[in-house]
Design a protein around this motif. Structure first.
Motif, short mmCIF file in Angstrom:
data_model
loop_
_atom_site.label_atom_id
_atom_site.label_comp_id
_atom_site.label_asym_id
_atom_site.label_seq_id
_atom_site.Cartn_x
_atom_site.Cartn_y
_atom_site.Cartn_z
N THR A 141 -4.57 1.22 -13.29
CA THR A 141 -4.08 0.88 -11.95
C THR A 141 -3.91 -0.64 -11.83
OG1 THR A 141 -5.16 2.80 -10.97
CG2 THR A 141 -4.59 1.00 -9.47
N THR A 197 11.53 4.95 -7.61
CA THR A 197 10.75 4.62 -8.80
C THR A 197 11.41 3.53 -9.61
OG1 THR A 197 10.03 6.94 -8.93
CG2 THR A 197 9.67 5.58 -10.88
N ASP A 234 0.81 -1.22 0.00
CA ASP A 234 0.00 0.00 0.00
C ASP A 234 0.85 1.28 0.00
OD1 ASP A 234 0.93 -0.14 2.60
OD2 ASP A 234 -1.03 -0.45 3.51
N LYS A 235 2.17 1.13 0.16
CA LYS A 235 3.06 2.28 0.04
C LYS A 235 3.29 2.66 -1.42
CE LYS A 235 6.81 3.01 2.13
NZ LYS A 235 8.22 2.85 2.56
N LEU A 236 2.98 1.73 -2.32
CA LEU A 236 3.34 1.91 -3.71
C LEU A 236 2.16 2.30 -4.59
CD1 LEU A 236 5.69 -1.15 -4.36
CD2 LEU A 236 6.29 1.13 -3.56
N GLU A 237 2.46 3.14 -5.56
CA GLU A 237 1.54 3.40 -6.66
C GLU A 237 2.05 2.58 -7.84
OE1 GLU A 237 0.44 7.55 -7.71
OE2 GLU A 237 1.34 7.05 -9.65
N TYR A 250 5.97 3.36 -7.91
CA TYR A 250 6.40 4.64 -7.34
C TYR A 250 6.08 4.66 -5.86
CZ TYR A 250 6.08 9.65 -6.26
OH TYR A 250 6.20 10.88 -5.67
N ASP A 251 7.13 4.90 -5.05
CA ASP A 251 6.96 5.01 -3.60
C ASP A 251 6.58 6.45 -3.27
OD1 ASP A 251 7.43 5.41 -0.78
OD2 ASP A 251 8.59 3.55 -0.78
N LYS A 252 5.39 6.63 -2.75
CA LYS A 252 4.88 7.98 -2.49
C LYS A 252 5.62 8.68 -1.36
CE LYS A 252 1.09 5.62 -2.34
NZ LYS A 252 -0.28 5.12 -2.11
N VAL A 253 6.35 7.95 -0.53
CA VAL A 253 7.09 8.55 0.59
C VAL A 253 8.51 8.91 0.20
CG1 VAL A 253 7.92 8.21 2.95
CG2 VAL A 253 5.66 7.36 2.29
N GLY A 259 9.89 8.57 -2.98
CA GLY A 259 10.08 8.96 -4.38
C GLY A 259 10.80 7.90 -5.19
#
Length: 257
Positions: free
Chosen positions: A209, A245, A190-193, A238-241, A243
């Motif tokens: 998605t 990638t 859930d950390k990842l997009e 992409y890790d939203k915390v 960055g």
């Protein structure tokens, strides 16, 4: 006075030249050891589990390579690296931790570049990183050594087209060290997009998605493509915390009915 022969003059001049060059001769150089390690961003060390890393020691001005080899070994102590608050000067590498012990022969302090490339076992996700550091003859840099952080994820993407032109998109994603992404793990999904970008003729058509499937490292999504042709599918994590990638791409062919 005795006259020297041409041969005698030749050896006299050669001896003098070698004497003058002696200050820069390798005989005056000292063997110096430097441990080189690669660490995945927000994760552990990169080693044999993902095929190792190429390590190069070179002169930053000329590009001359002084030593090179493979970083091999384990990803390191999970508790120490990921769960323990570290104190100043605390060593984080163990005896088994992946690294390459480079050896250079230098006769004076030199600024050297340390470059890593890999992972060797994940060609689609290989990255390069480098750092420069001064090295003093005979003053080894060991223990943790020189640690170079390597950004990215290992992303392996593929597709399957069903009879109704539904394109099923799969992505297997790990940290660069090969460490798993899974629910209730150290690297939760859930950390990842995670998305796929559908493109044709350099034009972006849509984003899809890719939700986590529940199986470690595996993400999956789907989209319908009605028009026949060749399409490009670019999958990214992409890790939203942090960055951090990672990207991989694959092609999709939709046949005419």
């Amino acid at each position: 006075m005795k006259t020297l022969s041409l041969t005698a003059w030749f050896w006299l001049i050669l001896t003098g030249y070698l004497a003058m060059a002696g200050g820069a001769s390798p005989a005056f150089a000292e063997e110096t050891h430097i441990m080189i390690r690669a660490r995945a961003v927000d994760a552990k060390f990169i080693g044999s589990g993902v095929g190792g890393m190429r390590a190069v020691v070179e002169d930053p001005e000329t590009g001359v390579i002084l030593d090179e080899g493979q970083i091999r070994g384990s990803t390191g102590d999970t508790t120490l690296l990921m769960k323990t608050p570290l104190e100043r000067s605390q060593q984080i590498a163990t005896e088994a931790t992946a690294g390459y012990l480079a050896t250079v022969n230098i006769e004076r302090p030199r600024l050297l570049r340390f470059r890593i490339w890999g992972p060797s076992g994940a060609r689609q996700s290989q990255q390069e990183a480098a750092v420069t550091s001064w090295v003093i003859p005979g003053r080894d840099i060991v223990g943790d050594g020189i640690i170079i952080n390597l950004p990215g994820f290992i992303v392996d993407a593929w597709t399957h087209v069903s009879e109704d032109n539904q394109v099923h998109i799969y992505a297997k994603i790990t940290m660069m060290c090969g460490c798993p992404i899974m629910k209730d793990g150290l690297w939760p999904p859930d950390k990842l997009e995670v998305k796929a970008i559908l493109m044709q003729n350099s034009e972006k058509l849509r984003e899809i998605t890719l939700p986590f499937t529940g199986t470690a490292n595996l993400f999956q999504g789907k989209t319908a493509i009605k028009e026949p042709g060749i399409y490009e599918m670019i999958v990214y994590a992409y890790d939203k915390v942090t960055g951090n990638t990672g990207v991989n791409q694959t092609m999709v062919r939709i046949a005419s009915e």
